[in-house]
Design a protein around this motif. Structure first.
Motif, PDB file in Angstrom:
ATOM      1  N   PRO A 364       0.821  -1.223   0.000  1.00  0.00           N
ATOM      2  CA  PRO A 364       0.000   0.000   0.000  1.00  0.00           C
ATOM      3  C   PRO A 364       0.849   1.264   0.000  1.00  0.00           C
ATOM      4  CG  PRO A 364      -0.884  -1.607   1.546  1.00  0.00           C
ATOM      5  CD  PRO A 364       0.426  -2.152   1.078  1.00  0.00           C
ATOM      6  N   GLU A 365       2.049   1.164   0.573  1.00  0.00           N
ATOM      7  CA  GLU A 365       2.928   2.340   0.663  1.00  0.00           C
ATOM      8  C   GLU A 365       3.800   2.532  -0.582  1.00  0.00           C
ATOM      9  OE1 GLU A 365       2.652   0.301   4.753  1.00  0.00           O
ATOM     10  OE2 GLU A 365       2.862  -0.274   2.633  1.00  0.00           O
ATOM     11  N   THR A 366       3.761   1.585  -1.525  1.00  0.00           N
ATOM     12  CA  THR A 366       4.620   1.678  -2.701  1.00  0.00           C
ATOM     13  C   THR A 366       4.265   2.905  -3.540  1.00  0.00           C
ATOM     14  OG1 THR A 366       4.839  -0.734  -2.781  1.00  0.00           O
ATOM     15  CG2 THR A 366       5.472   0.492  -4.752  1.00  0.00           C
ATOM     16  N   VAL A 384      11.749   2.940  -0.390  1.00  0.00           N
ATOM     17  CA  VAL A 384      11.257   1.952  -1.357  1.00  0.00           C
ATOM     18  C   VAL A 384      10.493   0.902  -0.568  1.00  0.00           C
ATOM     19  CG1 VAL A 384      11.888   0.281  -3.138  1.00  0.00           C
ATOM     20  CG2 VAL A 384      13.237   2.385  -2.872  1.00  0.00           C
ATOM     21  N   TRP A 385       9.164   1.022  -0.534  1.00  0.00           N
ATOM     22  CA  TRP A 385       8.332   0.160   0.301  1.00  0.00           C
ATOM     23  C   TRP A 385       7.721  -0.971  -0.532  1.00  0.00           C
ATOM     24  CZ3 TRP A 385       8.036   0.379   5.513  1.00  0.00           C
ATOM     25  CH2 TRP A 385       8.607   1.500   6.118  1.00  0.00           C
ATOM     26  N   LEU A 386       7.909  -2.190  -0.047  1.00  0.00           N
ATOM     27  CA  LEU A 386       7.459  -3.374  -0.767  1.00  0.00           C
ATOM     28  C   LEU A 386       6.920  -4.412   0.206  1.00  0.00           C
ATOM     29  CD1 LEU A 386      10.527  -3.814  -3.169  1.00  0.00           C
ATOM     30  CD2 LEU A 386       8.315  -2.831  -3.785  1.00  0.00           C
ATOM     31  N   ARG A 387       6.382  -5.488  -0.363  1.00  0.00           N
ATOM     32  CA  ARG A 387       6.062  -6.684   0.383  1.00  0.00           C
ATOM     33  C   ARG A 387       6.600  -7.881  -0.400  1.00  0.00           C
ATOM     34  NH1 ARG A 387      -0.167  -5.770   2.677  1.00  0.00           N
ATOM     35  NH2 ARG A 387       0.392  -4.044   4.116  1.00  0.00           N
ATOM     36  N   VAL A 388       6.699  -9.017   0.281  1.00  0.00           N
ATOM     37  CA  VAL A 388       7.141 -10.238  -0.385  1.00  0.00           C
ATOM     38  C   VAL A 388       6.136 -11.350  -0.151  1.00  0.00           C
ATOM     39  CG1 VAL A 388       9.631  -9.836  -0.453  1.00  0.00           C
ATOM     40  CG2 VAL A 388       8.597 -10.786   1.603  1.00  0.00           C
ATOM     41  N   GLN A 389       6.059 -12.252  -1.118  1.00  0.00           N
ATOM     42  CA  GLN A 389       5.247 -13.451  -0.998  1.00  0.00           C
ATOM     43  C   GLN A 389       6.147 -14.662  -1.184  1.00  0.00           C
ATOM     44  OE1 GLN A 389       2.307 -13.057  -4.088  1.00  0.00           O
ATOM     45  NE2 GLN A 389       0.792 -12.106  -2.728  1.00  0.00           N
ATOM     46  N   PRO A 390       5.961 -15.702  -0.396  1.00  0.00           N
ATOM     47  CA  PRO A 390       6.738 -16.922  -0.625  1.00  0.00           C
ATOM     48  C   PRO A 390       6.332 -17.561  -1.943  1.00  0.00           C
ATOM     49  CG  PRO A 390       5.036 -17.310   0.987  1.00  0.00           C
ATOM     50  CD  PRO A 390       5.012 -15.842   0.717  1.00  0.00           C
TER      51      PRO A 390
END
Length: 392
Positions: A364-366, A384-390
């Protein structure tokens, strides 16, 4: 640089000492910004230091660093796994390295926070200089079997360059190496200056490049999937090494495109030793010329739709048709970055290790597009805002 990892084990006791030290003047150290950093040296002094450092970055020496890099990457993936399980967003640059700490100094940040110091405080710089002096003195007496970057620098000499010429853009005859004295070795002051330079420049730039690469892959998921397919089909689940990451052309294309969009610095300078006229432009002696690499790398004259992340720009056909001097994230010519190949290897190994286990996705912050800070360095204003998925 990751080659510092095992050397940093020598520093653990020093951090404990720093915590107990109540008065910084107990260990007075002069900040060596006026000392012989390679990027500030000129003429014969630069030639000597550059020629001694170059063999430390040969392919053989870089292969010796791979086990240390694997240790760093294991910790990096542990951090990403925690974010994957929590589902929380993270600031990519801080997770992937950041200034002076992170995956290359995994123990440093909590220790610094415990003693109430920031990574840019004078006490920390003094501490590193003190520990370097002590470690260099010990290793002068008894070289370490651990091939970290410090030991490679201490082992290097002009003779190594004469024998191997690993740095193809530095001509041994042109350097007049036979006229250089001091037993072909660096002084302790020169060693300390270069190791601090690599500490400041290497960690910051590599972590930033990885953060921007992850950002581009999250914003352009079709490129991420193509890269994952290349990694899976070529490595087949094996651990990234010096050899196998160099056989991944699409990875090289993605990294080059990331460095085109987000080079570490916006420009570089060169000073004219003699008057010269280039394409009708006269440059007098002693004039300083500023080369704005960031501007060239975003010029639509050379890069159609320049703000788009397009790894296909780096296909052999497109590269051959393009002026090679409109892209120089590591500089160009004899004074290019001496650690360029090590930085590229580290970034590629890290990218492979992460993508073997995770996918990067928008948070959401990207911010798209990224707002960049003003100034000489290319940095994201709001991170640089991200998320990761396995992947499994």
């Amino acid at each position: 640089m990751a080659g510092w990892l095992l050397f940093c084990q020598d520093l653990r006791q020093g951090f404990s000492h720093l915590h107990q030290q109540s008065d910084p003047t107990d260990c007075p150290i002069v900040l060596p910004f006026g000392s012989p950093w390679l990027i500030l040296l000129e003429d014969d002094h630069w030639k000597f230091v550059r020629s001694v450092l170059s063999p430390a970055f040969s392919s053989g020496k870089m292969r010796a660093m791979v086990p240390m890099i694997h240790s760093c990457l294991n910790r990096l993936n542990e951090n990403l796994s925690a974010y994957s399980k929590s589902g929380n967003s993270f600031e990519a640059k801080s997770v992937m390295g950041g200034s002076y700490h992170g995956i290359f100094f995994p123990f440093a940040l909590p220790l610094l926070e415990a003693v109430g110091l920031t990574v840019d405080s004078k006490e920390v710089t003094d501490f590193f200089v003190t520990m370097l002096k002590e470690t260099i003195a010990e290793r002068r007496k008894q070289p370490s079997p651990r091939k970290d970057l410090l030991q490679l620098i201490l082992d290097s000499s002009v003779d190594d360059l004469k024998e191997t010429l690993v740095d193809k853009d530095v001509d041994a005859d042109a350097l007049k190496l036979d006229k250089l004295d001091r037993n072909n070795k660096l002084t302790d002051t020169e060693v300390i200056a270069q190791t601090l330079l690599f500490l400041i420049a290497g960690f910051e730039t590599t972590s930033a490049a990885l953060a921007f690469l992850a950002y581009n892959l999250a914003v352009y998921p079709e490129c991420q999937e193509k890269l994952i397919r290349e990694i899976d089909s070529t490595l087949n689940g094996t651990t990234p090494t010096y050899e196998n990451v160099m056989t991944l052309p699409y990875l090289d294309m993605c990294l080059s495109e990331t460095q085109r969009l987000y080079p570490a610095i916006r420009g570089m300078t060169r000073a004219a030793r003699e008057p010269v006229t280039i394409n009708g432009v006269h440059i007098p002696a002693q004039a300083t010329v500023l080369f704005l690499g960031y501007a060239l790398q975003h010029d639509e004259t050379y890069w159609p739709d320049p703000e788009k992340f397009d790894p296909e720009r780096w296909s052999p056909e497109q590269k051959a048709a393009r002026n090679p001097y409109v892209f120089f994230p590591f500089g160009v010519g004899p004074r290019n970055c001496v650690g360029m190949r090590l930085a590229q290897m580290e970034a590629k190994m890290a990218a492979v290790a992460m993508l073997q286990k995770f996918r990067f996705i928008r948070a959401p912050e990207t911010e798209v597009p990224l707002t960049l800070k003003k100034g000489p360095f290319v940095q994201a204003e709001y991170g640089v805002w991200l998320r990761v998925q396995p992947r499994d």
